[in-house]
Write an enzyme that holds these catalytic residues in place. Structure first.
Site, mmCIF file in Angstrom:
data_model
loop_
_atom_site.group_PDB
_atom_site.id
_atom_site.type_symbol
_atom_site.label_atom_id
_atom_site.label_comp_id
_atom_site.label_asym_id
_atom_site.label_seq_id
_atom_site.Cartn_x
_atom_site.Cartn_y
_atom_site.Cartn_z
ATOM 1 C CD GLN A 100 48.014 82.568 31.995
ATOM 2 O OE1 GLN A 100 48.477 81.472 32.279
ATOM 3 N NE2 GLN A 100 47.398 83.339 32.873
ATOM 4 C CE1 TYR A 169 55.139 80.134 37.203
ATOM 5 C CE2 TYR A 169 52.935 81.039 37.506
ATOM 6 C CZ TYR A 169 53.809 79.972 37.572
ATOM 7 O OH TYR A 169 53.374 78.746 38.017
ATOM 8 N NE ARG A 225 42.201 84.599 54.922
ATOM 9 C CZ ARG A 225 41.621 83.404 54.832
ATOM 10 N NH1 ARG A 225 42.084 82.398 55.520
ATOM 11 N NH2 ARG A 225 40.578 83.216 54.042
ATOM 12 C CB CYS A 344 34.679 73.107 42.922
ATOM 13 S SG CYS A 344 36.401 73.320 43.352
ATOM 14 C CB CYS A 350 42.159 69.628 40.242
ATOM 15 S SG CYS A 350 42.092 71.108 41.238
ATOM 16 C CB CYS A 363 36.950 66.121 45.210
ATOM 17 S SG CYS A 363 38.268 67.273 45.609
HETATM 18 C C1 LIG Z 1 45.412 72.927 38.485
HETATM 19 C C2 LIG Z 1 45.583 74.429 38.416
HETATM 20 C C3 LIG Z 1 46.326 74.984 37.393
HETATM 21 C C4 LIG Z 1 46.465 76.388 37.288
HETATM 22 N N1 LIG Z 1 47.160 76.919 36.234
HETATM 23 C C5 LIG Z 1 47.206 78.258 36.045
HETATM 24 C C6 LIG Z 1 47.810 78.823 34.888
HETATM 25 O O1 LIG Z 1 48.307 78.123 34.003
HETATM 26 N N2 LIG Z 1 47.802 80.176 34.777
HETATM 27 C C7 LIG Z 1 47.216 80.985 35.711
HETATM 28 O O2 LIG Z 1 47.211 82.202 35.534
HETATM 29 N N3 LIG Z 1 46.635 80.481 36.813
HETATM 30 C C8 LIG Z 1 46.597 79.139 36.990
HETATM 31 N N4 LIG Z 1 45.946 78.618 38.075
HETATM 32 C C9 LIG Z 1 45.245 79.541 39.006
HETATM 33 C C10 LIG Z 1 43.787 79.705 38.577
HETATM 34 O O3 LIG Z 1 43.668 80.252 37.264
HETATM 35 C C11 LIG Z 1 42.986 80.616 39.534
HETATM 36 O O4 LIG Z 1 43.570 81.899 39.535
HETATM 37 C C12 LIG Z 1 42.922 80.071 40.964
HETATM 38 O O5 LIG Z 1 42.814 78.654 41.002
HETATM 39 C C13 LIG Z 1 41.712 80.639 41.719
HETATM 40 O O6 LIG Z 1 40.501 80.369 41.038
HETATM 41 P P1 LIG Z 1 39.468 79.212 41.485
HETATM 42 O O7 LIG Z 1 39.121 79.453 42.919
HETATM 43 O O8 LIG Z 1 38.300 79.371 40.565
HETATM 44 O O9 LIG Z 1 40.172 77.910 41.332
HETATM 45 C C14 LIG Z 1 45.834 77.229 38.241
HETATM 46 C C15 LIG Z 1 45.113 76.656 39.293
HETATM 47 C C16 LIG Z 1 44.973 75.269 39.382
HETATM 48 C C17 LIG Z 1 44.152 74.690 40.518
#
Ligand SMILES: Cc1cc2nc3c(=O)[nH]c(=O)nc-3n(C[C@H](O)[C@H](O)[C@H](O)COP(=O)(O)O)c2cc1C
Length: 369
Positions: A100, A169, A225, A344, A350, A363
């Site tokens: 990415q 971004y 939200r 989770c 995290c 957690c």
């Molecule tokens: C610790 C952490 C780091 C993340 N880093 C990125 C990242 O580098 N690029 C990105 O597009 N999203 C990043 N995200 C967002 C996640 O990719 C994802 O879109 C978001 O957490 C929702 O998914 P989940 O409910 O499965 O956590 C990050 C999220 C967390 C919690």
């Protein structure tokens, strides 16, 4: 009917199942952006754990777009060797990995970029510091930086590139009328605001060759939200982002991961029940109306039941998970063996608290064994 463990494809890239590790900034790099050994170990655990595709944490394409300390870099050829060590660890474990690539623009920490740039001058509550509008020469230089970064990703052995077009971004900043107030050909109406993305896609394809899989994570709405106000009420709307999605195939992209929100608002907290899950599903449906490209849905996927429902309904072709794979990197294997739900609890504990920590599940409810 699409099973979670049926193969799929992203452009020319074949994937063994429908579970993707969404990009996750690991904070496992040194000051120059070189990945520490912990990153290869983490990716090896993810690949051995059965995930179909790992998307790397965002990699900065230019030092002026480094979002935070300990971010991994892809801004110079000197990093190719270290990145290929990480890729090799994934391939040795039978996995696949996409890079990415990102530029933080206005959303860079003052610790890493003291004078950040943006499409136009911007000051906002959710930003650490004001950002300055870019000159045209700076825009063209950043587009070249994306192209070189994509070329390096291919040289390092990554199976694909994902452009980060979400979470506030730089690509998102150009698309959004909140952050892009330019009146020249890089701003104004949606065609102008899309120009930066269009030119990045074209430059990236020239640099990687036409067959190399390039896809995007797209933030389809800025205001979501959330408990934390970002103040971005007049940002990118669903109607406009649908028009962006409709153009992605013509830009040469081979897939879209659907997300939303600015910064951490994309990681909603307290997902306890199936009704809390898949919180961007409406955005995926809106994307589906206007594109034939494969769609990945991210955001709150926790149970096998909801993941399969998303796939079976046709709302998305892949499910993408971030926090569940921090908690249990082998969740896909566990689910294949019968585990119904991720451990989770989406408490967002995290994120690292100190240097050298890296992401980790902190957690107390983390499942063991
Ligand atoms: C610790 C952490 C780091 C993340 N880093 C990125 C990242 O580098 N690029 C990105 O597009 N999203 C990043 N995200 C967002 C996640 O990719 C994802 O879109 C978001 O957490 C929702 O998914 P989940 O409910 O499965 O956590 C990050 C999220 C967390 C919690």
């Amino acid at each position: 009917m699409t099973d979670l463990f049926s193969p799929g494809s992203l452009g020319r890239l074949s994937l063994p199942n429908r579970i993707v590790r969404s990009a996750t900034a690991e904070r496992m790099a040194d000051d120059e952006g070189r990945p520490r050994p912990a990153l290869a170990q983490l990716y090896q655990a993810l690949a051995s754990g059965g995930v179909g595709l790992i998307i790397s944490g965002h990699l900065y394409v230019d030092p002026g777009g480094k979002c935070h300390p300990e971010m991994t870099g892809i801004y110079d050829d000197k990093l190719i060797g270290d990145l290929s060590t990480v890729v090799d660890a994934v391939h040795a474990a039978g996995g696949r990995v996409a890079a990415q690539i990102n530029h933080g623009g206005a959303q860079c920490s003052s610790e890493t970029v003291p004078e950040p740039v943006a499409p136009s001058d911007i000051t906002a509550d959710y930003l650490q510091q004001p950002a300055r509008g870019m000159t045209e020469a700076e825009i063209l230089q950043v587009i070249r930086a994306y192209a070189h970064a994509a070329r390096r990703a291919r040289q390092a052995g990554f199976d694909a590139v994902q452009l980060h077009g979400a979470h506030g971004y730089l690509i998102n900043q150009f698309l959004s009328p909140f952050t892009n107030r330019r009146s020249d050909s890089w701003g104004g109406d949606l065609t102008g605001r899309m120009r930066f993305l269009r030119e990045i896609c074209s430059a990236v394809q020239d640099a990687t060759g036409p067959d190399y899989p390039v896809f995007i994570k797209l933030g389809m709405v800025d205001a979501v939200r959330t408990a934390v106000a970002t103040g971005v009420e007049d940002g990118l709307t669903l109607e406009e982002s649908q028009s962006v999605v409709a153009e992605l195939e013509s830009m040469g992209l081979c897939g879209v991961e659907v997300s939303g929100g600015i910064g951490n608002t994309s990681s909603r907290m307290r997902i306890r029940n199936p009704e809390d899950e898949a919180y961007f599903r409406d955005l995926a449906r809106a994307a589906r109306e206007v594109t034939r490209l494969p769609i990945m849905l991210v955001g709150g996927l926790r149970s096998r039941q909801v993941m399969e429902d998303v796939l079976e309904s046709g709302d998305a072709d892949f499910v993408s998970l971030c926090r569940p794979l921090i908690s249990e990197p082998d969740l896909p294997r566990r689910m294949e063996a019968g585990q119904e739900r991720s451990a989770c609890i989406s408490a967002n504990r995290c994120w690292p608290q100190a240097p050298n920590e890296g992401i980790a599940c902190r957690c107390t409810v983390q499942r063991s064994g």
